[in-house]
Design a protein around this motif. Sequence first.
Motif, short mmCIF file in Angstrom:
data_model
loop_
_atom_site.label_atom_id
_atom_site.label_comp_id
_atom_site.label_asym_id
_atom_site.label_seq_id
_atom_site.Cartn_x
_atom_site.Cartn_y
_atom_site.Cartn_z
N SER A 1 1.00 -0.95 -0.04
CA SER A 1 0.01 0.02 0.08
C SER A 1 0.88 1.09 -0.02
CB SER A 1 -0.99 -0.18 1.23
OG SER A 1 -1.39 1.35 1.29
N MET A 2 0.20 2.38 -0.59
CA MET A 2 0.96 3.62 -0.33
C MET A 2 1.16 4.00 1.14
SD MET A 2 1.59 4.75 -3.59
CE MET A 2 1.76 6.53 -3.41
N GLU A 3 2.01 4.66 1.52
CA GLU A 3 2.32 4.66 3.07
C GLU A 3 1.15 5.75 3.41
OE1 GLU A 3 4.50 3.37 5.20
OE2 GLU A 3 4.99 2.13 3.31
N PHE A 4 0.84 5.44 4.98
CA PHE A 4 0.19 6.44 5.57
C PHE A 4 0.26 5.87 7.10
CE2 PHE A 4 -2.72 3.15 4.37
CZ PHE A 4 -3.45 2.83 5.64
N ASP A 5 -0.24 6.83 7.97
CA ASP A 5 -0.23 6.45 9.30
C ASP A 5 -1.16 7.02 10.10
OD1 ASP A 5 0.80 5.06 11.69
OD2 ASP A 5 1.79 6.88 12.34
N GLY A 6 -2.00 6.54 10.87
CA GLY A 6 -3.17 7.25 11.47
C GLY A 6 -3.29 6.69 12.74
N GLN A 7 -4.14 7.59 13.67
CA GLN A 7 -4.64 7.27 15.11
C GLN A 7 -5.99 7.49 15.24
OE1 GLN A 7 -1.75 9.76 17.18
NE2 GLN A 7 -0.80 7.68 17.72
N TYR A 8 -6.87 6.74 15.86
CA TYR A 8 -8.16 6.85 16.04
C TYR A 8 -8.38 6.86 17.58
CZ TYR A 8 -13.21 5.84 15.62
OH TYR A 8 -14.48 5.71 15.69
N PHE A 9 -9.26 7.85 18.09
CA PHE A 9 -9.63 7.98 19.45
C PHE A 9 -11.47 8.09 19.45
CE2 PHE A 9 -5.49 10.03 18.57
CZ PHE A 9 -4.79 9.77 19.73
N ARG A 10 -11.54 7.24 20.76
CA ARG A 10 -13.14 7.65 20.80
C ARG A 10 -13.54 7.42 22.05
NH1 ARG A 10 -15.11 2.97 22.50
NH2 ARG A 10 -13.89 1.13 22.37
N THR A 11 -14.82 7.80 22.47
CA THR A 11 -15.69 7.45 23.77
C THR A 11 -17.18 7.23 23.47
OG1 THR A 11 -15.93 8.40 26.00
CG2 THR A 11 -15.78 10.04 24.08
N ASN A 12 -17.55 6.38 24.27
CA ASN A 12 -18.81 5.94 24.01
C ASN A 12 -19.58 5.65 25.39
OD1 ASN A 12 -17.40 5.16 21.40
ND2 ASN A 12 -19.41 4.66 20.90
N ILE A 13 -20.73 5.73 25.26
CA ILE A 13 -21.79 5.11 26.49
C ILE A 13 -22.46 4.11 25.75
CG2 ILE A 13 -23.47 7.14 25.77
CD1 ILE A 13 -23.73 7.03 29.07
N GLN A 14 -22.39 3.04 26.49
CA GLN A 14 -23.29 1.87 25.98
C GLN A 14 -24.31 1.18 26.88
OE1 GLN A 14 -20.22 -0.60 24.21
NE2 GLN A 14 -18.68 0.90 24.95
N GLY A 15 -25.08 0.56 26.46
CA GLY A 15 -26.01 -0.30 26.92
C GLY A 15 -25.43 -1.76 26.96
N VAL A 16 -25.42 -2.47 28.14
CA VAL A 16 -24.88 -3.77 28.24
C VAL A 16 -26.01 -4.73 28.65
CG1 VAL A 16 -23.20 -5.17 29.52
CG2 VAL A 16 -22.58 -2.81 29.11
N ALA A 17 -26.03 -5.86 28.01
CA ALA A 17 -26.92 -7.07 28.19
C ALA A 17 -26.23 -8.27 28.61
CB ALA A 17 -27.84 -7.25 27.19
N ASN A 18 -26.45 -8.73 29.84
CA ASN A 18 -25.73 -9.62 30.19
C ASN A 18 -26.24 -11.10 30.01
OD1 ASN A 18 -23.53 -11.51 31.69
ND2 ASN A 18 -24.63 -10.75 33.72
N LEU A 19 -25.97 -11.73 28.65
CA LEU A 19 -26.55 -12.83 28.14
C LEU A 19 -26.42 -14.15 28.92
CD1 LEU A 19 -25.50 -12.43 24.40
CD2 LEU A 19 -27.66 -11.36 25.59
N GLY A 20 -25.34 -14.29 29.90
CA GLY A 20 -25.29 -15.41 30.62
C GLY A 20 -26.36 -15.54 31.62
#
Length: 428
Positions: free
Chosen positions: A99-118
């Motif tokens: 591939s042609m050269e590139f370099d990137g970084q990705y930052f995120r923050t999320n609020i999530q619902g969680v379902a405990n399938l167990g």
Amino acid sequence: MRKIVLSAILAVFSVPTLFAQDVAKDVEVKNENLGKGYNQWSIDINGGISKPTQPFTPDHFSDNTNLFHADLGARYMFNNKFGLKLDFGYDQFSAGDGSMEFDGQYFRTNIQGVANLGRIFNFEDWTKRVNLQVHAGPGYSFMTNDAFEGNDNMANFLVGLTGQIKLSERVAFNADFTMVNNISQSYTFDGAENAALGEDRGFDGTIFNASIGLSIYLGKNTTHADWYVEEKPTEKLAELENRIGELETMMDDSDKDGIVDHLDVEPNTIAGVAVDAKGRTIDTNQNGVPDELESYLTKTYGEGTTAANASQGALKELIDGGYVNIYFDTNSTTPSENSVSSINFLVKYLKANPAARADVIGFADEIGSTEYNNALSARRAESVKNILIAAGIDASRMDIVGNGEDTSVAKESKLARKIVRRVTFKIK
């Protein structure tokens, strides 16, 4: 891809509506009990690899396993099935081979619902160490790249699946796979403007994460909500039935003297004879004859008559009148230990009257078939006859009589049925 993401959005935003009552009830119980029997907070730490898939300009693509990915989250469980999670994620990616050269970084923050399938699907029925959770929710993210200046700010929505293995009450091992979809991503992952590619600004960026890590459980309780199993109503019912059974056993009165066995010092007193508060036969003059029996003998046969010197007619009347009985447990041919001593009345009478004979008469309650109970009553009489033989009575002086079912008591009464499971005697 858009259909999948839109479906996930609908599912996550439906969680508050679908489970509002569940959470409200949980909060109400917490207020009443001032706490729960499980911990609700945890810290989730993961690290692994990332893979941006789109958008890319021609001749640009990333490695399949970009090192590295990391995320850190704090999770709160409303109950053992549903919760919320706030987390921060970081991804680093670069050009793959060819591939042609590139370099990137990705930052995120999320609020999530969680379902405990167990817990939702009762994994505890087959394992107590493996669990599965699904998490999804919106967030904010930005990307940097060596091909453009500043940040590419965007929104995102992610959905992920986390497998768990319980290591201890405080730590669980995690393996997570998450798909992040970006909204309004202005640049491709290799740093070109999306507009140059004619892309819209909807769900126009996707990045996948695969990671492993730990869930660290916080709180004073032993178990975390991830692994907490509520006691099932059937288990409570079984426990209650066992307690009732124990109480019924404690309330048994084998000798029918009005004092339950667990309080009865003499649980084998003669039926119908008065006892004191501890179930002991009342014998004021300590001559070995209950006062009530002694009074009957005196009234009937004159002053000074005792069990030792009463007329043989008096003893015969007691035996023939059904005052001497041997009792049995359900479906048993072995006499109850509390009633074996009653056999001694017949032993003494037959030894004192060598010409006398006796019928040994067995009875059964009404539980079971009539044919079976007829045979059972005869086997009970045979069992008592063998005891009499061992006590020195010749077998030829006794006849077995199987009287079958005694229908004189209520069939539905467990205590009444104890009275009729017996062997009695008839002198002849």
